[in-house]
Design a protein around this motif. Structure first.
Motif, short mmCIF file in Angstrom:
data_model
loop_
_atom_site.label_atom_id
_atom_site.label_comp_id
_atom_site.label_asym_id
_atom_site.label_seq_id
_atom_site.Cartn_x
_atom_site.Cartn_y
_atom_site.Cartn_z
N ARG A 1 0.84 -1.21 0.00
CA ARG A 1 0.00 0.00 0.00
C ARG A 1 0.87 1.25 0.00
NH1 ARG A 1 -1.95 -3.72 3.41
NH2 ARG A 1 -4.11 -4.45 3.20
N THR A 2 0.41 2.25 -0.75
CA THR A 2 1.13 3.53 -0.81
C THR A 2 0.12 4.67 -0.79
OG1 THR A 2 2.92 2.57 -2.12
CG2 THR A 2 2.72 4.97 -2.16
N ILE A 3 0.44 5.69 -0.02
CA ILE A 3 -0.34 6.93 -0.02
C ILE A 3 0.54 8.04 -0.58
CG2 ILE A 3 -1.51 8.65 1.42
CD1 ILE A 3 -2.21 6.44 3.36
N ARG A 4 0.01 8.81 -1.52
CA ARG A 4 0.75 9.88 -2.15
C ARG A 4 0.06 11.21 -1.92
NH1 ARG A 4 0.10 6.26 -6.25
NH2 ARG A 4 -1.25 7.74 -7.33
N LEU A 5 0.84 12.25 -1.76
CA LEU A 5 0.32 13.61 -1.65
C LEU A 5 1.32 14.54 -2.32
CD1 LEU A 5 -1.86 15.50 -0.46
CD2 LEU A 5 -0.40 15.75 1.56
N GLY A 6 0.84 15.37 -3.21
CA GLY A 6 1.73 16.28 -3.92
C GLY A 6 1.08 17.61 -4.21
N VAL A 7 1.93 18.59 -4.49
CA VAL A 7 1.47 19.91 -4.88
C VAL A 7 2.17 20.28 -6.18
CG1 VAL A 7 1.01 20.66 -2.52
CG2 VAL A 7 3.28 21.05 -3.51
N GLY A 8 1.56 21.14 -6.94
CA GLY A 8 2.15 21.56 -8.20
C GLY A 8 1.63 22.90 -8.64
N TYR A 9 2.30 23.43 -9.67
CA TYR A 9 1.86 24.72 -10.19
C TYR A 9 2.24 24.82 -11.66
CZ TYR A 9 1.56 29.65 -11.28
OH TYR A 9 1.24 30.83 -11.88
N THR A 10 1.32 25.30 -12.47
CA THR A 10 1.61 25.69 -13.84
C THR A 10 0.84 26.96 -14.13
OG1 THR A 10 -0.23 24.54 -14.92
CG2 THR A 10 1.78 23.25 -14.53
N SER A 11 1.36 27.73 -15.08
CA SER A 11 0.62 28.91 -15.49
C SER A 11 -0.70 28.52 -16.14
CB SER A 11 1.46 29.74 -16.46
OG SER A 11 2.64 30.21 -15.82
N ASP A 12 -0.77 27.29 -16.66
CA ASP A 12 -2.00 26.80 -17.31
C ASP A 12 -3.13 26.64 -16.31
OD1 ASP A 12 -0.40 26.57 -19.54
OD2 ASP A 12 -0.05 24.43 -19.25
N ASP A 13 -2.86 25.83 -15.26
CA ASP A 13 -3.91 25.42 -14.33
C ASP A 13 -3.85 26.13 -12.98
OD1 ASP A 13 -4.89 23.62 -16.18
OD2 ASP A 13 -3.60 22.01 -15.47
N GLY A 14 -2.79 26.92 -12.75
CA GLY A 14 -2.61 27.50 -11.44
C GLY A 14 -2.09 26.46 -10.47
N GLY A 15 -2.20 26.76 -9.17
CA GLY A 15 -1.74 25.83 -8.16
C GLY A 15 -2.78 24.78 -7.84
N GLY A 16 -2.33 23.67 -7.24
CA GLY A 16 -3.27 22.63 -6.88
C GLY A 16 -2.59 21.53 -6.11
N ILE A 17 -3.38 20.56 -5.71
CA ILE A 17 -2.87 19.42 -4.95
C ILE A 17 -3.35 18.12 -5.61
CG2 ILE A 17 -2.77 20.69 -2.77
CD1 ILE A 17 -5.32 19.21 -1.93
N ALA A 18 -2.60 17.07 -5.36
CA ALA A 18 -2.98 15.74 -5.84
C ALA A 18 -2.76 14.75 -4.72
CB ALA A 18 -2.16 15.35 -7.07
N ALA A 19 -3.68 13.83 -4.56
CA ALA A 19 -3.57 12.80 -3.52
C ALA A 19 -3.98 11.46 -4.12
CB ALA A 19 -4.46 13.15 -2.32
N GLY A 20 -3.33 10.41 -3.67
CA GLY A 20 -3.64 9.10 -4.21
C GLY A 20 -3.37 7.98 -3.22
N TRP A 21 -4.00 6.84 -3.46
CA TRP A 21 -3.81 5.63 -2.66
C TRP A 21 -3.79 4.46 -3.63
CZ3 TRP A 21 -7.03 1.33 -2.45
CH2 TRP A 21 -6.71 0.37 -1.47
N GLU A 22 -2.88 3.51 -3.40
CA GLU A 22 -2.85 2.33 -4.25
C GLU A 22 -2.53 1.09 -3.43
OE1 GLU A 22 0.14 3.13 -7.19
OE2 GLU A 22 1.67 2.03 -6.08
N HIS A 23 -3.04 -0.03 -3.91
CA HIS A 23 -2.76 -1.34 -3.33
C HIS A 23 -2.32 -2.22 -4.49
CE1 HIS A 23 -3.00 -5.11 -1.29
NE2 HIS A 23 -3.56 -4.61 -0.20
N ARG A 24 -1.07 -2.74 -4.42
CA ARG A 24 -0.48 -3.46 -5.55
C ARG A 24 -0.67 -4.96 -5.49
NH1 ARG A 24 2.63 0.70 -4.06
NH2 ARG A 24 3.71 -0.58 -2.51
N ASN A 25 -1.49 -5.43 -4.54
CA ASN A 25 -1.72 -6.87 -4.43
C ASN A 25 -3.12 -7.11 -3.87
OD1 ASN A 25 -0.94 -9.63 -4.59
ND2 ASN A 25 -0.46 -9.63 -2.41
N ILE A 26 -4.10 -6.47 -4.45
CA ILE A 26 -5.43 -6.44 -3.86
C ILE A 26 -6.07 -7.82 -3.80
CG2 ILE A 26 -6.60 -5.94 -6.03
CD1 ILE A 26 -7.42 -4.36 -2.63
N LEU A 27 -5.74 -8.70 -4.76
CA LEU A 27 -6.33 -10.04 -4.78
C LEU A 27 -5.30 -11.14 -4.63
CD1 LEU A 27 -8.89 -9.52 -7.72
CD2 LEU A 27 -9.31 -9.36 -5.25
#
Length: 607
Positions: free
Chosen positions: A277-303
């Motif tokens: 399992r992994t939890i991700r959290l990030g921030v970013g910025y572009t002149s296109d979209d402005g600033g923002g955040i991204a968050a994610g969760w994954e499980h690499r062996n769910i079954l």
């Protein structure tokens, strides 16, 4: 609208930047090649009379050492450098069979000159290979014969040939190959003997797997590709451990071999499972979209068999999305993968506003190591409103077909190789409108790194072309048309800022109509050049030129392009480089108020 007054200036600037990117290629290393200011080591020349090939080889090898030797970096006096490199040249001569070679060095005005007298080449007088008689009969040889020069590289290649042959034709418990070269100075010759240590021949008995807690054991056993009764060799064990690691479920694997009994050995694989399992959290910025955040969760062996589920949300000023994906490796076949996705998004662009929900599935098959085919289906429910128009609802069913050829060495930071990716995506609107169209997109990239040049410059090229056929421009949903401009397109221009526009009549009597924001098109052309440099292990830089445009008619052209250029900084991590780019439009259009620059911060190279 494209103002032709800016075209000559844009072409001049684009050619100037391309020339800068190509400079490392033109500065191909000559004798004592060094970049002024950046290289403090003295220049050098290597002279070998009547042997140009040996002279060039010695010079290139000495240049390679200068790039990697920590000892040389500690020397300030050219005499110390010369003495150290003289020893290196003498070793290099011996590796090519010149055992009587002499090297003289001199330093003049801070420049070193090495005069090399190689002497005669020592040749092989006698060659013998000692290995078990039961397997020696079919051995094709080590690639050397009596009379050949005694070259170190070819001698060690002979060891590899013997090891490879024994791995394929014998079941030795241990493969131990060495050689002895006896130099005879009086005859300017040498005797060469390869020796294979005695070892019993055995077969595989029981195979055990230990250390599992959540991963399915039968699933891993199939990855081993080792069965009881197989001929034993160490290369099979190494290949099995590598396959275990490539499942991305195992962090470490070790193989223990029992003592032989009646010609049989048991093998025990002890593994350490990865954290799934992994939890991700990030921030970013572009002149296109402005600033923002991204968050994610994954499980690499769910079954329990390497199935991966991932959930990710992105919240930026211009776009918000929530996406889930299930990926099933080895789907009915070892070379096949299935992925199912579901995504909800909201976009607020200058050209349109769109709310959509998309579900789909794709089957990908690795036809060869570098070639992948894919086929799938996708259903998209969307509500799209263009500038000055009423909103439209679409229920689009599509069947994407794709092929990708990828020979690059790194997905997020390629330095060598190329890619070709083509997707054909027919769309059918299930509503009463009956809209049908096909979206065809081709993307090609290429990368080449010049290791012989300081800072390891990489030249990167990307070409993208797209055509939509089967419907008029305004019959196609606005969020499915092609647009140009932005961090993944033409840097320097705002996201989706390039492409066809339409006239909007003025609501005030007597006032001229105004131009709308880009409405997207049925044709797309893009081309990008990058020169990437690595100053240290952690820091690098980029110079780039991008060109592109979108067209109302499905006839992309590489003549009528808008150009942007700029530079960037890279912080190189173990996973991928973090990039910071600033791009400048080379044709600022007064009628649409282009910004003087655009900024992009993200993970991974631009392409």
């Amino acid at each position: 609208m494209h103002d032709s007054r800016f075209a000559p200036r844009a072409k001049f600037f684009s050619l100037l930047i391309v020339a800068l990117l190509a400079a490392p290629v033109l500065l191909w290393p000559q004798s004592g090649f060094a970049l002024p200011f950046f290289d403090k080591l003295p220049k050098f020349k290597v002279r070998v009379s009547e042997n140009k090939e040996l002279q060039n080889w010695l010079r290139d090898k000495l240049g390679e050492q200068r790039k990697s030797s920590s000892v040389l970096k500690s020397y300030d006096d050219p005499l110390d450098v010369a003495r150290y490199e003289r020893g290196t040249l003498e070793k290099l001569l011996r590796s090519r069979g010149y055992y009587d070679g002499r090297v003289r060095q001199s330093v003049t005005d801070g420049e070193i000159e090495y005069r090399v007298v190689p002497g005669p080449v020592y040749r092989i007088k006698a060659l013998d290979v000692n290995m078990p008689p039961r397997v020696k009969g079919g051995f094709p040889g080590v690639g050397l014969k009596v009379g050949d020069p005694l070259e170190a590289e070819k001698v060690t290649e002979g060891v590899k040939r013997i090891e490879s042959y024994l791995a394929d034709n014998a079941c030795l418990l241990n493969v131990d190959v060495d050689y002895q070269a006896t130099v005879i100075h009086s005859e300017q010759a040498a005797k060469l003997e390869y020796r294979v240590a005695n070892s019993p021949e055995v077969h595989i008995g029981q195979v055990h797997v230990q250390g599992l807690s959540t991963v399915d054991e039968d699933f891993l056993r199939k990855r081993l590709k080792i069965q009881p009764g197989d001929c034993f060799n160490r290369s099979k064990l190494d290949a099995a451990k590598l396959r275990l690691l490539r499942t991305n479920l195992i962090a470490g694997a070790n193989a223990e071999v029992s003592d032989p009994e009646s010609g049989i050995v048991d093998i025990t694989f002890t593994v350490i499972e990865r954290k799934h399992r992994t939890i991700r959290l990030g921030v970013g910025y572009t002149s296109d979209d402005g600033g923002g955040i991204a968050a994610g969760w994954e499980h690499r062996n769910i079954l329990g068999r390497g199935e991966k589920i991932e959930v990710e949300t992105r919240v930026y000023e211009a776009k918000q999305s929530l996406k889930g994906e299930l990926r099933v490796p080895r789907f009915f076949r070892d070379d096949q993968e299935f992925s199912a996705t579901a995504e909800a998004s909201n976009e607020e662009r200058d050209a349109y506003d769109a709310d959509s929900v998309t579900v789909g599935g794709i089957i990908s098959r690795h036809h060869t190591k570098h070639r992948t085919f894919s086929v799938g289906s996708e259903l998209k429910f969307s509500k799209v409103q263009e500038e000055g128009e009423e909103s439209e609802n679409y229920n689009l069913l599509s069947f994407p077909l794709g092929i990708k050829i990828d020979t690059t060495d790194n997905l997020l930071d390629a330095r060598r190789g190329a890619t070709v990716a083509m997707e054909v995506k027919p769309y059918f609107d299930l509503r009463s409108s009956g809209t049908q169209f096909t979206k065809n997109t081709l993307v090609m990239t290429g990368y080449h790194t010049f290791d012989e040049v300081r800072f390891d410059p990489t030249l990167a090229l990307r070409i993208k072309a797209g055509v939509i056929s089967g419907a008029d421009n305004l019959e196609i949903p606005a969020d499915e048309r092609y647009y140009a401009g932005g961090g993944g397109s033409v840097r320097g221009y705002a996201y989706q800022a390039l492409g066809p526009r339409r006239l909007i009549p003025s609501t005030v009597a007597g006032e001229p109509p105004t131009l709308s924001d880009p409405i997207g098109g049925r044709g797309l052309s893009e081309i990008s050049f990058e020169g990437r440099f690595r100053f240290t292990e952690s820091w690098g830089g980029v110079l780039f030129v991008d060109g592109g445009n979108a067209y109302a008619d499905p006839q992309p052209s590489f003549d009528d392009l808008y150009w942007g250029a700029g530079f960037g900084v890279r912080y190189i991590t173990s996973f991928a480089p973090v990039r910071f780019d600033i791009g400048f439009p080379l044709e600022r259009r007064e009628d649409v108020n282009d910004s003087a620059y655009q900024i992009y911060v993200s993970l991974g190279q631009a392409f």
